[in-house]
Design an enzyme around this catalytic site. Structure first.
Site, mmCIF file in Angstrom:
data_model
loop_
_atom_site.group_PDB
_atom_site.id
_atom_site.type_symbol
_atom_site.label_atom_id
_atom_site.label_comp_id
_atom_site.label_asym_id
_atom_site.label_seq_id
_atom_site.Cartn_x
_atom_site.Cartn_y
_atom_site.Cartn_z
ATOM 1 N N ARG A 217 -4.655 4.114 -5.474
ATOM 2 C CA ARG A 217 -3.445 3.303 -5.515
ATOM 3 C C ARG A 217 -2.331 4.102 -6.187
ATOM 4 O O ARG A 217 -2.590 4.944 -7.041
ATOM 5 C CB ARG A 217 -3.691 2.027 -6.323
ATOM 6 C CG ARG A 217 -4.498 0.968 -5.595
ATOM 7 C CD ARG A 217 -4.642 -0.285 -6.446
ATOM 8 N NE ARG A 217 -5.545 -0.100 -7.553
ATOM 9 C CZ ARG A 217 -5.182 0.090 -8.816
ATOM 10 N NH1 ARG A 217 -3.909 0.070 -9.146
ATOM 11 N NH2 ARG A 217 -6.078 0.265 -9.748
ATOM 12 N N TYR B 196 -4.797 4.608 1.907
ATOM 13 C CA TYR B 196 -5.898 4.411 0.970
ATOM 14 C C TYR B 196 -6.037 2.986 0.425
ATOM 15 O O TYR B 196 -5.052 2.399 -0.030
ATOM 16 C CB TYR B 196 -5.768 5.367 -0.230
ATOM 17 C CG TYR B 196 -7.101 5.485 -0.920
ATOM 18 C CD1 TYR B 196 -8.037 6.413 -0.497
ATOM 19 C CD2 TYR B 196 -7.465 4.602 -1.920
ATOM 20 C CE1 TYR B 196 -9.286 6.469 -1.063
ATOM 21 C CE2 TYR B 196 -8.713 4.646 -2.492
ATOM 22 C CZ TYR B 196 -9.630 5.591 -2.067
ATOM 23 O OH TYR B 196 -10.870 5.632 -2.615
ATOM 24 N N LYS C 51 -5.634 -6.147 -3.069
ATOM 25 C CA LYS C 51 -4.815 -6.285 -4.273
ATOM 26 C C LYS C 51 -3.451 -6.905 -3.963
ATOM 27 O O LYS C 51 -2.928 -7.711 -4.720
ATOM 28 C CB LYS C 51 -4.644 -4.930 -4.959
ATOM 29 C CG LYS C 51 -5.985 -4.313 -5.384
ATOM 30 C CD LYS C 51 -6.690 -5.192 -6.386
ATOM 31 C CE LYS C 51 -8.165 -4.949 -6.499
ATOM 32 N NZ LYS C 51 -8.647 -3.902 -7.344
ATOM 33 N N HIS D 134 -8.466 -10.531 -11.357
ATOM 34 C CA HIS D 134 -9.243 -9.319 -11.085
ATOM 35 C C HIS D 134 -10.612 -9.470 -11.757
ATOM 36 O O HIS D 134 -10.873 -8.874 -12.799
ATOM 37 C CB HIS D 134 -8.477 -8.121 -11.662
ATOM 38 C CG HIS D 134 -8.972 -6.784 -11.201
ATOM 39 N ND1 HIS D 134 -8.706 -5.622 -11.899
ATOM 40 C CD2 HIS D 134 -9.699 -6.405 -10.121
ATOM 41 C CE1 HIS D 134 -9.241 -4.596 -11.267
ATOM 42 N NE2 HIS D 134 -9.844 -5.040 -10.188
ATOM 43 N N SER E 79 -9.925 -1.656 -13.476
ATOM 44 C CA SER E 79 -10.486 -0.875 -12.383
ATOM 45 C C SER E 79 -11.457 0.184 -12.902
ATOM 46 O O SER E 79 -11.192 0.833 -13.913
ATOM 47 C CB SER E 79 -9.353 -0.181 -11.619
ATOM 48 O OG SER E 79 -8.479 -1.147 -11.084
ATOM 49 N N CYS F 145 -14.296 -0.071 -14.375
ATOM 50 C CA CYS F 145 -14.892 -0.350 -15.688
ATOM 51 C C CYS F 145 -16.147 -1.202 -15.592
ATOM 52 O O CYS F 145 -16.587 -1.768 -16.595
ATOM 53 C CB CYS F 145 -13.877 -1.037 -16.594
ATOM 54 S SG CYS F 145 -12.588 0.081 -17.148
ATOM 55 N N ASP G 132 -14.890 -8.200 -7.346
ATOM 56 C CA ASP G 132 -13.574 -7.650 -7.692
ATOM 57 C C ASP G 132 -12.494 -8.706 -7.917
ATOM 58 O O ASP G 132 -11.665 -8.541 -8.795
ATOM 59 C CB ASP G 132 -13.115 -6.687 -6.583
ATOM 60 C CG ASP G 132 -11.998 -5.748 -7.040
ATOM 61 O OD1 ASP G 132 -12.129 -5.156 -8.126
ATOM 62 O OD2 ASP G 132 -10.997 -5.620 -6.323
ATOM 63 N N ARG H 99 -15.133 5.888 -2.590
ATOM 64 C CA ARG H 99 -15.553 4.486 -2.486
ATOM 65 C C ARG H 99 -16.493 4.250 -1.309
ATOM 66 O O ARG H 99 -16.483 4.996 -0.331
ATOM 67 C CB ARG H 99 -14.316 3.601 -2.286
ATOM 68 C CG ARG H 99 -13.276 3.706 -3.398
ATOM 69 C CD ARG H 99 -13.259 2.511 -4.270
ATOM 70 N NE ARG H 99 -12.508 2.691 -5.510
ATOM 71 C CZ ARG H 99 -12.404 1.743 -6.440
ATOM 72 N NH1 ARG H 99 -12.999 0.587 -6.288
ATOM 73 N NH2 ARG H 99 -11.742 1.966 -7.535
HETATM 74 P P1 GTP Z 1 -12.939 -1.377 -9.286
HETATM 75 O O1 GTP Z 1 -13.597 -1.481 -7.953
HETATM 76 O O2 GTP Z 1 -12.051 -0.171 -9.402
HETATM 77 O O3 GTP Z 1 -12.191 -2.609 -9.677
HETATM 78 O O4 GTP Z 1 -14.090 -1.035 -10.378
HETATM 79 P P2 GTP Z 1 -15.293 -1.841 -11.037
HETATM 80 O O5 GTP Z 1 -14.808 -2.562 -12.244
HETATM 81 O O6 GTP Z 1 -16.024 -2.637 -10.024
HETATM 82 O O7 GTP Z 1 -16.212 -0.654 -11.583
HETATM 83 P P3 GTP Z 1 -17.720 -0.213 -11.212
HETATM 84 O O8 GTP Z 1 -18.720 -1.313 -11.434
HETATM 85 O O9 GTP Z 1 -17.705 0.379 -9.869
HETATM 86 O O10 GTP Z 1 -18.011 0.910 -12.312
HETATM 87 C C1 GTP Z 1 -17.264 2.071 -12.451
HETATM 88 C C2 GTP Z 1 -18.019 3.112 -13.235
HETATM 89 O O11 GTP Z 1 -18.482 2.574 -14.489
HETATM 90 C C3 GTP Z 1 -19.250 3.631 -12.511
HETATM 91 O O12 GTP Z 1 -19.252 5.034 -12.573
HETATM 92 C C4 GTP Z 1 -20.402 3.051 -13.291
HETATM 93 O O13 GTP Z 1 -21.526 3.885 -13.242
HETATM 94 C C5 GTP Z 1 -19.844 2.893 -14.710
HETATM 95 N N1 GTP Z 1 -20.513 1.756 -15.425
HETATM 96 C C6 GTP Z 1 -20.639 0.493 -14.961
HETATM 97 N N2 GTP Z 1 -21.345 -0.288 -15.838
HETATM 98 C C7 GTP Z 1 -21.650 0.504 -16.893
HETATM 99 C C8 GTP Z 1 -22.363 0.286 -18.133
HETATM 100 O O14 GTP Z 1 -22.856 -0.797 -18.446
HETATM 101 N N3 GTP Z 1 -22.462 1.361 -18.979
HETATM 102 C C9 GTP Z 1 -21.931 2.578 -18.668
HETATM 103 N N4 GTP Z 1 -22.072 3.564 -19.540
HETATM 104 N N5 GTP Z 1 -21.258 2.831 -17.500
HETATM 105 C C10 GTP Z 1 -21.120 1.809 -16.630
HETATM 106 C C1 SPV Z 2 -9.185 -1.183 -8.077
HETATM 107 O O1 SPV Z 2 -8.499 -0.176 -8.243
HETATM 108 O O2 SPV Z 2 -9.285 -2.083 -8.965
HETATM 109 C C2 SPV Z 2 -9.941 -1.358 -6.826
HETATM 110 C C3 SPV Z 2 -9.749 -0.382 -5.753
HETATM 111 O O3 SPV Z 2 -10.695 -2.314 -6.698
HETATM 112 S S1 SPV Z 2 -8.328 -0.620 -4.766
HETATM 113 O O4 SPV Z 2 -8.687 -1.470 -3.642
HETATM 114 O O5 SPV Z 2 -7.890 0.691 -4.287
HETATM 115 O O6 SPV Z 2 -7.314 -1.279 -5.554
HETATM 116 MN MN MN Z 3 -10.637 -3.653 -8.563
#
Ligand code: GTP
Ligand code: SPV
Ligand code: MN
Length: 629
Positions: A91, A242, A251, A271, A293, A295, A318, A413
Site C-alpha cells: 500500500r 497491489y 481497505k 481492522h 498490519s 502484527c 482482517d 502475500r
Molecule cells: P495484515 O494482513 O497485514 O493485516 O497482517 P496480520 O495482522 O494478519 O499479520 P499476520 O498474522 O500475517 O502476521 C505477520 C507476521 O507476524 C508473520 O510473519 C508472523 O509469523 C508473525 N507473528 C504472528 N503471530 C506471532 C506471535 O504470536 N509471535 C511472534 N513472534 N510472531 C508472530
Molecule cells: C494490510 O496492510 O493491513 C493488509 C494488506 O491487510 S493490504 O490489503 O495490502 O492492505
Molecule cells: Mn490488514
C-alpha cells in the site's frame, strides 16, 4: 456486440460489450459504467460473473502473457504465482487520500506546525483535477474494462453491502473473486432496493505501452493515487495493481468508506480478526482483535491451541463489521471478506498450519519464491523446503534456499478462499454475524508492555485503543524498526476525522452494552538477549484462556496503573519450560512515564481540539496512576 447507453449528460455513448448481457444490468449500473467508459476509454467492457470458467479464462490469458505461473508441483491444485514490478509491492499511504469539502471531516485539527499522520485530505477541486482531469482520461485505452459486481458480507445479509468495481487489470479480477463475493445476482439486488459503492481502478498504463513492463506487471508507480469520497460512496484508484491499492473491496471500501457509513448508521468497521475459542468445558467465546498490519491477525485467527481441550475457529482474519443486535443484546460481527490476503513470510506448518493448508488450492501467491519443482518458498519455510533447493526469488533471479539472500518480499502475500480453511467457523457466513464477548488490541512492542492487561472500563479501553503503537512493518512504505502510533490499528484506514471516530466509539457504549476490552503483546523482547520473551502462536491460547476466565468473573486480575493485569501464576504456563514471567509482565515506571508523555503529545498534536474530553480524562488519570508507582 455494441450497445448505446444514455449518459447523465444526455450523450448516447456507444459501448462494446465483450461478455455478459448489458441489458440485464439495472439502469443506474449502466449509467455508472457508461460514465467511466467515456472517461477511461477502454476497448471494450467485460461483465464478470465470478464463475470458475471465467476465472480459468482470465488466468489462462495471464499465464500466456507471462504474469502468472501455474504451480506445477502436485501438492498444489489450481494455484498460481505472480511477481510484481518491484516498485509496486505494498500500500502507498502517502498517496492515499480522503476527499471531502471540509478538511476536518476527513482529518483532525492538528496543533500548529504539526504534520497530520491520521489520514490525508484532498479538496474536491484538487481531486477532480488530479484524478479525473490529469490521470484517468483515456487511461484504459487499448485495454478491457472488467466490471465486477460484488458483495462485502453474505449476499443480501442485513449487515452486508454491495459494490461494483471497474478495473483494467485481470489479476485484480482473479483476486477480487477470491476476496469478495462476485455474483451476477447482485445486479438484480442493486436495481431493487440497494445502493452500491463505486470502485474505479486503473493501472494507468494505456496501450501502446510506453515501455516494457517490469516482471510483466504494468503499473504507474510515479503517479499512484488512491482517493475516497465517502459522500459519494466512491473510490478512485490509479497506478498500482497491489493488494490494498487495487482490491478496492478490502481497505478502501470495507474500512475507509465503511467506517464513515458505520458512523452515520451506528455501527463500526474495524481492522480486526474475528474468531471463536471453545474451552474444555465446551463453552464458546467470540472475540475480535485489532492488531496493525503484519502484527499477527491471520495467525491468531487460525490459532492451533497449545492447551489441551481448547478449540479455535476462524470467522475472519482482517476486517470486522460490528453492529449491535437487538435480539441477542450483544455486539455482532461479520467478516465482510470471502478470502485471506495473508502475509506469506513467517507462515509455516509450525506457526500457522491452517493458513498453509488453506493455500494448497485455488490460491494466488504474489512475490514469493518459486522452487525448481514448481512449488513455493518464503522465509519461514526452511523446515519444509531443504537448504540448497534451487529457487527463483520474487524478482525472478536464481538463488538457493539457505544462501543468505532474501527470497520472498517481506510483504509477499497469499490470496486464498476462506472456505479452504479447515477451521473456518460454521457461522462464518451467518448474515446476522456472531456475538462478540471481548475486543482485543495489540501491537509489536519490544519493550515495556506486558503480555496482557484488561481495560478498566469501556472509556479506558477506547483510550488503550487510541494509544496503540507498534513497530513499523512491511505492509506499507515505512521502513526501519521504529515504533509508530497506530490508533485502533486503523491509522492508514480511517474514513473520517479520528477525533470524531473516538467520539463514535465512546458513544457506542452509551447506547448499548459493549464487550470488555483487553490489550496483548506477543512481541516483548528480553532486555539482555533481545529474544522474544513469549513463545507466541499456539501458546497465545494461554492468554485467551486468561481472558475467558476474566469474562467469567474469575478473581485472577489485579489493578495496575495501566489496567488490570494477571495475578501471579494466573496464566497457565504448564509445559512451557522457562518463561521469564516477571520480565514479561513488568510495568517499568520510567518507561511508562515517558510513554504516556509521548502519547499525550501525540494525541494533543495530532487530534487537537477534536480529542474527546473523555480521552483527555483517561490520559490525566493514567498519568497520575503511573506517577504513583
Ligand atoms: P495484515 O494482513 O497485514 O493485516 O497482517 P496480520 O495482522 O494478519 O499479520 P499476520 O498474522 O500475517 O502476521 C505477520 C507476521 O507476524 C508473520 O510473519 C508472523 O509469523 C508473525 N507473528 C504472528 N503471530 C506471532 C506471535 O504470536 N509471535 C511472534 N513472534 N510472531 C508472530
Ligand atoms: C494490510 O496492510 O493491513 C493488509 C494488506 O491487510 S493490504 O490489503 O495490502 O492492505
Ligand atoms: Mn490488514
Amino acid at each position: 456486440y455494441d450497445v448505446y447507453q444514455t449518459l447523465d449528460d444526455g450523450e448516447d455513448l456507444r459501448i462494446s460489450v465483450m461478455k455478459g448481457e448489458w441489458n440485464e444490468l439495472p439502469d443506474r449500473a449502466r449509467r455508472f459504467i457508461g460514465k467511466y467508459v467515456k472517461l477511461l476509454n477502454p476497448l471494450a467492457v467485460y461483465l464478470c460473473d465470478g464463475s470458475e470458467d471465467e476465472a480459468t479464462e482470465v488466468a489462462d490469458k495471464l499465464v500466456e502473457r507471462g504474469l502468472l505461473f501455474p504451480l506445477t508441483n502436485p501438492k498444489f491444485e489450481n494455484c498460481y504465482l505472480c511477481r510484481t514490478d518491484p516498485a509496486d509491492v505494498a500500500r502507498v499511504e502517502g498517496k492515499t487520500f480522503l476527499v471531502t469539502n471540509d478538511r476536518y471531516d476527513s482529518v483532525p485539527h492538528t496543533a500548529e506546525d504539526v504534520v497530520g499522520e491520521l489520514g490525508r485530505w484532498m479538496s474536491t477541486e484538487t481531486a477532480t483535477k488530479e484524478m479525473l482531469r490529469d490521470r484517468m482520461p483515456n487511461s484504459m485505452k487499448g485495454r478491457v474494462m472488467y466490471v465486477i459486481p460484488f458483495s462485502m458480507g453474505p449476499i443480501g445479509g442485513p449487515m452486508s453491502k454491495f459494490g461494483i468495481q471497474l478495473t483494467d487489470y485481470n489479476y485484480v479480477v482473479l483476486s477480487m473473486r477470491i476476496m469478495t463475493r462476485v455474483d451476477p445476482c447482485i445486479w438484480k439486488k442493486i436495481s431493487k432496493d440497494s445502493d452500491f459503492v463505486q470502485c474505479i481502478h486503473t493501472i494507468g498504463v494505456p496501450r501502446p505501452l510506453p515501455k516494457k513492463p517490469i516482471s510483466h506487471w504494468p503499473c504507474n508507480p510515479e503517479r499512484v493515487l488512491v482517493l475516497h469520497e465517502p459522500k459519494h460512496k466512491r473510490v478512485l484508484s490509479y497506478g498500482s495493481g497491489y493488494g490494498g491499492n487495487s482490491l478496492l473491496g478490502k481497505k478502501c471500501f470495507a474500512l475507509r468508506i465503511a467506517s464513515t457509513l458505520a458512523r452515520d448508521e451506528g455501527w463500526l468497521a474495524e481492522h480486526m480478526l474475528i474468531m471463536s475459542i471453545t474451552n474444555p468445558a465446551g463453552k464458546e467465546y467470540f472475540i475480535c482483535a485489532a492488531f496493525p498490519s503484519a502484527c499477527g491477525k491471520t495467525n491468531l485467527a487460525m490459532l492451533c491451541p497449545n492447551l489441551p481441550g481448547w478449540k479455535a475457529r476462524c470467522v475472519g482474519d482482517d476486517i470486522a463489521w460490528l453492529k449491535f443486535n437487538e435480539k441477542t443484546g450483544k455486539l455482532h460481527a461479520i467478516n465482510p471478506e470471502a478470502g485471506f490476503f495473508g502475509v506469506a513470510p513467517g507462515t509455516s506448518s509450525k506457526t500457522n498450519p491452517h493458513a498453509l493448508d488453506a493455500c494448497m488450492k485455488n490460491t494466488i501467491f504474489t512475490n514469493v519464491g518459486l522452487t525448481e519443482d514448481g512449488g513455493i518458498f518464503w522465509e519461514g519455510l526452511e523446515d519444509e523446503i531443504p537448504a540448497g533447493t534451487k529457487v527463483t526469488n520474487w524478482m525472478g533471479e536464481h538463488c538457493q534456499v539457505g544462501d543468505g539472500s532474501r527470497i520472498a518480499h517481506p510483504n509477499s502475500r497469499f490470496c486464498a478462499p476462506a472456505e479452504n480453511c479447515k477451521i473456518i467457523h460454521d457461522k462464518w457466513q451467518d448474515p446476522e454475524g456472531v456475538p462478540i464477548d471481548a475486543i482485543i488490541f495489540g501491537g509489536r512492542r519490544p519493550r515495556g508492555v506486558p503480555l496482557v492487561f484488561e481495560a478498566r472500563d469501556w472509556d479506558h479501553g477506547v483510550f488503550v485503543g487510541a494509544s496503540l503503537k507498534s513497530e513499523a512493518t512491511a505492509a506499507a512504505e515505512h521502513t526501519g524498526k521504529k515504533i509508530m502510533h497506530d490508533p485502533m490499528a486503523m491509522r492508514p484506514f480511517f474514513g473520517y476525522n479520528f477525533g470524531q471516530y473516538l467520539r463514535h466509539w465512546l458513544d457506542m457504549n452509551k447506547k448499548h452494552p459493549m464487550p470488555r476490552i483487553f490489550h496483548v503483546n506477543w512481541f516483548r523482547k528480553d532486555i539482555n538477549t533481545g529474544k522474544f520473551l513469549w513463545p507466541g502462536f499456539g501458546d497465545n491460547i494461554r492468554v485467551l484462556d486468561w481472558i475467558c476466565r476474566r469474562l467469567e468473573g474469575e478473581d485472577i486480575a489485579e489493578s495496575s496503573p495501566i489496567g488490570l493485569i494477571p495475578k501471579p501464576n494466573s496464566i497457565d504456563t504448564s509445559g512451557l519450560g522457562d518463561i521469564d514471567m516477571e520480565q514479561l509482565m513488568s510495568i517499568p515506571k520510567d518507561y511508562w512515564k515517558e510513554d504516556m508523555e509521548e502519547t499525550r503529545m501525540y494525541l494533543e498534536n495530532q487530534v487537537g481540539i477534536d480529542l474527546p474530553r473523555e480521552i483527555r480524562k483517561q490520559l490525566d488519570q493514567q498519568e497520575d496512576r503511573i506517577e504513583n508507582i
